[in-house]
Design an enzyme around this catalytic site. Structure first.
Site, PDB file in Angstrom:
ATOM      1  N   GLU A 146      16.805 -19.887 -21.096  1.00 55.83           N
ATOM      2  CA  GLU A 146      17.132 -18.462 -21.046  1.00 55.83           C
ATOM      3  C   GLU A 146      15.972 -17.576 -21.495  1.00 55.83           C
ATOM      4  O   GLU A 146      15.619 -16.623 -20.806  1.00 55.83           O
ATOM      5  CB  GLU A 146      18.374 -18.195 -21.919  1.00 55.83           C
ATOM      6  CG  GLU A 146      18.732 -16.719 -21.990  1.00 55.83           C
ATOM      7  CD  GLU A 146      19.976 -16.442 -22.816  1.00 55.83           C
ATOM      8  OE1 GLU A 146      20.584 -17.386 -23.339  1.00 55.83           O
ATOM      9  OE2 GLU A 146      20.326 -15.246 -22.939  1.00 55.83           O
ATOM     10  N   ASP A 163      18.992 -16.094 -31.718  1.00 56.70           N
ATOM     11  CA  ASP A 163      19.530 -16.545 -30.434  1.00 56.70           C
ATOM     12  C   ASP A 163      18.469 -17.252 -29.582  1.00 56.70           C
ATOM     13  O   ASP A 163      18.020 -16.692 -28.583  1.00 56.70           O
ATOM     14  CB  ASP A 163      20.101 -15.346 -29.666  1.00 56.70           C
ATOM     15  CG  ASP A 163      20.906 -15.781 -28.450  1.00 56.70           C
ATOM     16  OD1 ASP A 163      21.162 -16.984 -28.322  1.00 56.70           O
ATOM     17  OD2 ASP A 163      21.270 -14.907 -27.635  1.00 56.70           O
ATOM     18  N   GLU A 199      30.591 -11.548 -29.274  1.00 58.58           N
ATOM     19  CA  GLU A 199      30.223 -10.907 -28.006  1.00 58.58           C
ATOM     20  C   GLU A 199      31.450 -10.603 -27.145  1.00 58.58           C
ATOM     21  O   GLU A 199      31.478 -10.846 -25.942  1.00 58.58           O
ATOM     22  CB  GLU A 199      29.216 -11.780 -27.242  1.00 58.58           C
ATOM     23  CG  GLU A 199      27.929 -11.990 -28.035  1.00 58.58           C
ATOM     24  CD  GLU A 199      26.838 -12.725 -27.277  1.00 58.58           C
ATOM     25  OE1 GLU A 199      27.165 -13.528 -26.393  1.00 58.58           O
ATOM     26  OE2 GLU A 199      25.652 -12.488 -27.593  1.00 58.58           O
TER      27      GLU A 199
HETATM   28  C1  GCV Z   1      27.350 -17.874 -23.264  1.00 60.42           C
HETATM   29  C2  GCV Z   1      23.416 -15.432 -25.728  1.00 60.42           C
HETATM   30  C3  GCV Z   1      23.402 -15.489 -24.228  1.00 60.42           C
HETATM   31  C4  GCV Z   1      24.815 -15.458 -23.681  1.00 60.42           C
HETATM   32  C5  GCV Z   1      25.602 -16.617 -24.304  1.00 60.42           C
HETATM   33  C6  GCV Z   1      25.579 -16.460 -25.820  1.00 60.42           C
HETATM   34  C7  GCV Z   1      26.292 -17.594 -26.525  1.00 60.42           C
HETATM   35  O1  GCV Z   1      23.833 -14.182 -26.173  1.00 60.42           O
HETATM   36  O2  GCV Z   1      22.631 -14.446 -23.725  1.00 60.42           O
HETATM   37  O3  GCV Z   1      24.753 -15.577 -22.293  1.00 60.42           O
HETATM   38  O4  GCV Z   1      26.915 -16.664 -23.832  1.00 60.42           O
HETATM   39  O5  GCV Z   1      24.257 -16.430 -26.252  1.00 60.42           O
HETATM   40  O6  GCV Z   1      25.609 -18.499 -26.964  1.00 60.42           O
HETATM   41  O7  GCV Z   1      27.500 -17.554 -26.647  1.00 60.42           O
END
Ligand code: GCV
Length: 666
Positions: A389, A361, A282
């Site tokens: 989340e 995720d 990411e």
């Molecule tokens: C900390 C998901 C979440 C992100 C998070 C990522 C991760 O994509 O939406 O906010 O980033 O996981 O676990 O690194």
């Protein structure tokens, strides 16, 4: 009688619980003995009980094993010593008779945990009990930023206020709340905490050096409670901090730079836990940028930490977040396995590969990640997400104990006996749900998720529902309140699933913040999170025979079972298969009717939760009552929105009417 969830302490440890320590006698060795002594002193100050120096007369004896051995003439001690003698590190035993309770810690940490177990349940039955951890690494990751991020805020995916550790780009000057937090974590056996976000921005990159003094202050507090501090690091830190022009893990200057950082940190934090790394994920930098692989990157950092006893938690959450949605052959679910399975055997012994429990995720429902069984020669930690989340963001009651227990007990290895929890030889890691909120977790009932996760990290074979019961009884004094709370929470994950994500389909959430429904929100984006709903059907074909081949990453029997439409369980159907709306489930319903039925039923269940809570008015402290009542009202509003949007969406797509003729908006 009213109940309260005090701000300064976790609900399950109200001040009154410490009364049991007022006439306790302590005889212990080890650094944490001082912490136990402080607890006793606080209880005595508050409850004013006389101090006795006679072990035979004390109502509670708190001993480390080495000291207990000299006291076996005292009633109860011999039994506790015998029980503690064979326990692993951090374990404890407790012998309880009418007049005396003896807690024996295998070591000082075990004593601390044994003491807290007594506080959580001061009225425990007579007899001898023992407890010891199955996992010695029980870690929480904070996704806390030092500087509030423009879109993610102070805590990424945080729903409980600000960071406990940082404010305005600095470590907080007042760390009193961190002390209370460390006590809270010790009370449930957490022994490691990574204090900053795995997305490491510029300011946080300098936690390694410029902000080290503040980190040292936090570490000193955590240490008093048996917790080792870890830092998330930016793989490109040597460049970001302006020292080098490269972060190539195979360059000697880079390795030397990290060795220097490690030496500096350990000089000031001798029990520093190590680094957590999100690399090539990411947008975070990583070894790919230098033509290296993840083993090269992780091992370079591991070698810097090894002389000091530190670990690298290297995250396996690596996938292409710039995917073309038109390309149906690329499958995000495959990515972590494709990247990491070939690297098995190449990691240094102090590398822990940190794997999210599912392949995508932290969705409401996913199969377990095949990566967990794919690297037998690599230390591996399973990562859970306590912060909600994708499960209602601490606005919704969604107790995740059943979900996590299912994952951790899942017999993934090809011997069909070895569970995910057994394979997690590098421990259990979870993303924290705590912040500066008065109730710690935003939703007061979300404390149960923290409590339950910690209990499962201690021993993943624990019955999660018994843990929920324990939490409720420790938190709410009135049995009627505790009973109602358990009833309201026990199926709340299943309820959340019912009104949100049917049959293993995920990501029908609003993009970015991930709250509320948006069926096509991610459908034409680069994130690799699609459901492929069209007029005929829905789901992702991940089979080997006609799909992306993902099922082939699992050991047997799972590869065959999930490949087969006939054998795939309903709950995961749309994760593994693309099927017509009229496909008949094992339940007897069709896919489309299941979507309608579960969404209506989910809303009804939330309605009953609202009523159950309303009936507790007057029996629960008003601040808690109001906070929960308001959040339940929002949960109901949101559940109705989910139901209406999903039912309308699938009715419009499929043209199939609800068999029961309920209102679906055209
Ligand atoms: C900390 C998901 C979440 C992100 C998070 C990522 C991760 O994509 O939406 O906010 O980033 O996981 O676990 O690194």
């Amino acid at each position: 009688m009213t109940d309260r969830v005090p701000a300064a302490h976790p609900a399950w440890l109200p001040d009154s619980a410490t009364a049991v320590l007022a006439d306790a006698l302590l005889d212990a060795t080890g650094p944490l003995a001082a912490t136990v002594a402080t607890e006793l002193a606080a209880a005595r100050t508050r409850f004013g009980a006389p101090l006795t120096a006679d072990p035979a007369a004390a109502r509670v004896l708190l001993l480390t094993l080495d000291r207990a051995r000299a006291l076996t003439a005292v009633p109860g001690v011999a039994a506790a010593v015998t029980a503690a003698a064979d326990l692993p590190a951090e374990g404890w035993s407790r012998s309880r008779e009418e007049q005396q309770t003896v807690v024996v810690g295998r070591d000082d940490r075990g004593l601390l945990y044994g003491m807290f177990a007594l506080l959580r349940n001061p009225g425990a039955a007579t007899g001898v009990v023992t407890s010891s951890p199955r996992h010695h690494l029980r870690m929480l990751d904070h996704w806390d930023n030092m500087v509030a991020h423009p879109t993610m805020g102070a805590v990424e995916r945080g729903y409980a206020g600000e960071s406990l550790f940082f404010r305005d780009g600095q470590v907080r000057s007042d760390l009193a709340r961190v002390e209370a937090y460390a006590r809270l974590l010790a009370s449930v056996g957490i022994n490691r905490v990574a204090i900053n976000n795995v997305n490491v921005h510029r300011t946080e990159t300098d936690l390694l050096r410029g902000h080290l003094r503040g980190v040292v202050r936090i570490a000193e507090i955590l240490r008093r409670w048996g917790i080792r501090l870890h830092l998330s690091v930016n793989f490109a830190a040597p460049v970001v901090l302006g020292d080098l022009e490269t972060a190539d893990p195979c360059a000697e200057a880079v390795a030397a730079w990290w060795r220097d950082r490690a030496a500096e940190i350990y000089a000031r934090i001798p029990d520093f836990g190590g680094f957590v790394v999100k690399a090539d994920s990411e947008g975070q930098p990583g070894p790919f940028g230098y033509g290296r692989d993840h083993a090269d990157g992780a091992n370079m950092l591991a070698r810097a930490l090894a002389p000091h006893g530190g670990l690298v938690h290297w995250r396996a959450f690596v996938y292409d977040h710039r995917q073309d949605w038109r390309d149906r052959s690329t499958d995000r679910a495959r990515a972590a396995y494709d990247h990491f399975a070939p690297l098995d055997g190449r990691f240094e012994p102090n590398v822990v590969l940190q794997v999210k429990h599912g392949p995508i995720d932290f969705q409401v429902r996913e199969p377990v990640s095949p990566v967990i069984a794919a690297l037998p020669r690599t230390r591996l930690a399973v990562e859970l997400q306590i912060t909600q989340e994708y499960t209602g963001q601490q606005q919704h009651v969604c107790w995740l104990g059943d979900a996590w227990a299912q994952v951790l007990r899942f017999p993934l290895a090809d011997d069909e006996r070895t569970s995910v929890g057994d394979l997690a030889d590098g421990g259990i890691v979870a993303v924290s749900n705590v912040g500066t909120d008065a109730f710690w977790t935003g939703h007061p009932l979300a404390q149960a998720n923290l409590f339950t996760e910690a209990a499962l990290a201690w021993d993943h074979t624990t019955d999660p529902r018994a843990v929920l019961q324990e939490w409720a009884s420790a938190t709410f004094v009135s049995p009627r309140v505790a009973e109602t709370v358990v009833d309201l929470m026990v199926d709340s994950w299943q309820t959340y699933e019912a009104y949100t994500a049917p049959l293993g389909v995920g990501f029908m959430v609003r993009p970015g913040h991930h709250y509320g429904p948006d069926v096509d929100g991610y459908e034409y984006t680069p994130w690799g999170t699609y459901h492929f709903a069209d007029r005929d059907g829905i789901g992702v074909d991940r089979t080997v025979s006609t799909g992306t081949g993902f099922t082939g990453q699992y050991p047997e029997p799972w590869a065959s079972r999930w490949e087969s439409l006939a054998e795939c369980p309903d709950a995961l159907l749309l994760f593994f298969h693309h099927v017509p709306y009229h496909h008949r489930l094992h339940s007897g319903s069709t896919v489309i009717q299941h979507i309608y039925d579960t969404h209506f039923a989910g809303v009804e269940r939330v309605r009953s939760m609202v009523a159950e809570w309303a009936a507790l008015e007057g029996a629960v402290e008003p601040a808690v009552f109001d906070r929960v009542a308001r959040r339940l009202a929002e949960q109901h509003r949101s559940a109705v929105e989910w139901r209406d949007q999903l039912c309308s969406y699938f009715w419009r797509k499929s043209g199939v009417a609800d068999e029961r003729g309920r209102t679906i908006h055209p």
